[in-house]
Design a protein around this motif. Structure first.
Motif: not given
Length: 321
Positions: A129-130, A207-208, A251-253, A279-286
Motif C-alpha cells: 500500500q505504501d 509514507c512510513s 512485523g514489518m507490514d 516495530n513502531t511506525v509513524v505513517r502519513m497518508v496524503s
C-alpha cells in the motif's frame, strides 16, 4: 561495544529470525550466522570513517548486513543456495547497487536478485500500500536484466539482495552507494533514538517511518495543509484524505499493524505516546492536495517502562500479542 550500541543494532536479530525462521519465503534454510557476528559487523561498519578517495572493499557473508558504501564481493567456496544481504542507509538516502562483475550460471539455476525494500518474517517493508511500484516491479533479477540494467536503485533507504550459487568458484562483485533523497518516504531507522521531519509535497502517496524498537514517540509539529478539524479527528480520520497514524506491531507490514492513534488536524506542541512493540511506525497518508509535514522525536523505552505498560489495554497491545 557498549550496551547502547548493542541496543541500537538489535534489529539485526530480526534479520536472523527472518532468514532462519522463514526460510521458505526467502529460499533460505541451512546457512546461519551468529547474532553476535552480525552485531559486531554492523557496529564496526557504522563507526567506520573513510576518506572520500578511499574505496572500502570487503568480502560478503552468505547472510550479511551492509551500511557503509564500498565494493563487496562474494565467492562461493561451496554451493550456497540460500543467501541474503540487507543494505541500509541514512533516512535521507536511497540505495544504489551496481554489478561490477558477475560469474554465475543462470542456466544452471543460479540467480542474484535485488528487492526494493526489506523482507522479514514473510512481511515486506514498505508494504504494497505504501510503495510507489507494484510488487513485481520491485524485484530485479540479474539473470533477466543484469546486462541491460547494471545499476539498481531503491525507492527508500533500505534494499535487499538475495542469491543462489550452485558451484564453488561462482562469484559476483557489487558496488553499494548512497544517493540523496530530497523527500524521504518510507524509512527504516538505524537507531532507537533520534528525530525526523517527514514532508510530502503535494503528492498522492503514503509514507512510513519505521523504528524497529519499543519507543516513546513525541510529535512536535503536524501540518496537514488546510485541514484543521479537531471534530473530525475526534470522530476518526478514516474519511480524511490527509492524516497521520501511529502504528505498533511485531512485523514489518504496516497494513498488519495495530492502530495506536490517528491525527487529522494541524497543531504545534508535543503529543506523545509509548508503544511497547517490536516495530513502531509513524505513517502519513496524503491526498496530494496539500504540502503535509510532521516532525517527531523518538527514544528507546527502558525495561522498567515496558514492565509498567503491562496491563494497559492500549499501550500493552503488542506486549500481549
Amino acid at each position: 561495544m557498549s550496551g547502547t550500541s548493542r541496543v541500537q543494532l538489535c534489529f539485526l536479530l530480526l534479520s536472523v529470525t527472518a532468514l532462519r525462521g522463514h526460510a521458505r519465503f526467502l529460499g533460505i534454510q541451512d546457512n546461519e550466522i551468529s547474532p553476535e557476528g552480525l552485531l559486531s559487523l554492523l557496529s564496526s561498519e557504522l563507526k567506520r570513517e573513510l576518506p572520500e578517495e578511499f574505496v572500502y572493499r570487503r568480502a560478503l557473508r552468505c547472510l550479511d548486513m551492509v551500511a557503509v558504501e564500498g565494493q563487496f564481493t562474494f565467492t562461493a567456496e561451496r554451493p550456497q543456495l540460500n543467501c541474503a544481504v540487507f543494505f541500509i542507509g541514512e533516512p535521507s538516502d536511497i540505495i544504489s547497487i551496481e554489478y561490477d562483475s558477475v560469474n554465475i550460471d543462470c542456466r544452471g539455476g543460479d540467480f542474484i536478485k535485488v528487492f526494493d525494500g526489506w523482507v522479514m518474517k514473510g512481511e515486506k517493508f514498505p508494504s504494497t500500500q505504501d510503495h510507489p511500484l507494484p510488487l513485481y516491479e520491485r524485484y530485479s533479477d540479474y539473470c533477466e536484466t543484469g546486462v541491460t540494467r547494471p545499476i539498481v536503485r531503491s525507492s527508500q533507504n533500505v534494499a535487499m539482495l538475495f542469491f543462489r550459487l550452485h558451484q564453488s568458484g561462482s562469484s559476483f562483485t557489487v558496488t553499494f552507494r548512497k544517493l540523496i533523497n530530497p523527500f524521504p518516504c518510507n524509512v527504516v531507522s538505524q537507531t532507537p533514538e533520534g528525530s525526523f521531519t517527514m514532508i510530502i509535497p503535494q503528492q498522492h502517496r503514503n509514507c512510513s517511518f519505521s523504528i524497529i524498537y519499543p519507543v516513546e514517540i513525541q510529535i512536535g509539529e503536524l501540518s496537514l495543509g488546510q485541514h484543521n478539524d479537531l471534530k473530525r479527528s475526534i470522530l476518526g480520520c478514516a474519511g480524511s484524505g490527509d492524516f497521520v497514524e501511529l502504528l505498533g506491531g511485531n512485523g514489518m507490514d504496516t497494513s498488519k499493524m495495530f492502530p495506536m492513534a490517528d491525527l487529522c488536524y494541524s497543531f504545534n506542541g508535543p503529543a506523545q505516546m509509548k508503544v511497547g512493540c517490536d516495530n513502531t511506525v509513524v505513517r502519513m497518508v496524503s491526498s496530494g492536495k496539500f504540502v503535509n509535514r510532521v516532525s517527531f522525536q523518538y527514544r528507546l523505552l527502558g525495561h522498567q517502562e515496558l514492565q509498567q505498560m503491562k496491563g494497559n489495554s492500549v499501550e500493552d497491545v503488542c506486549l500481549r500479542a
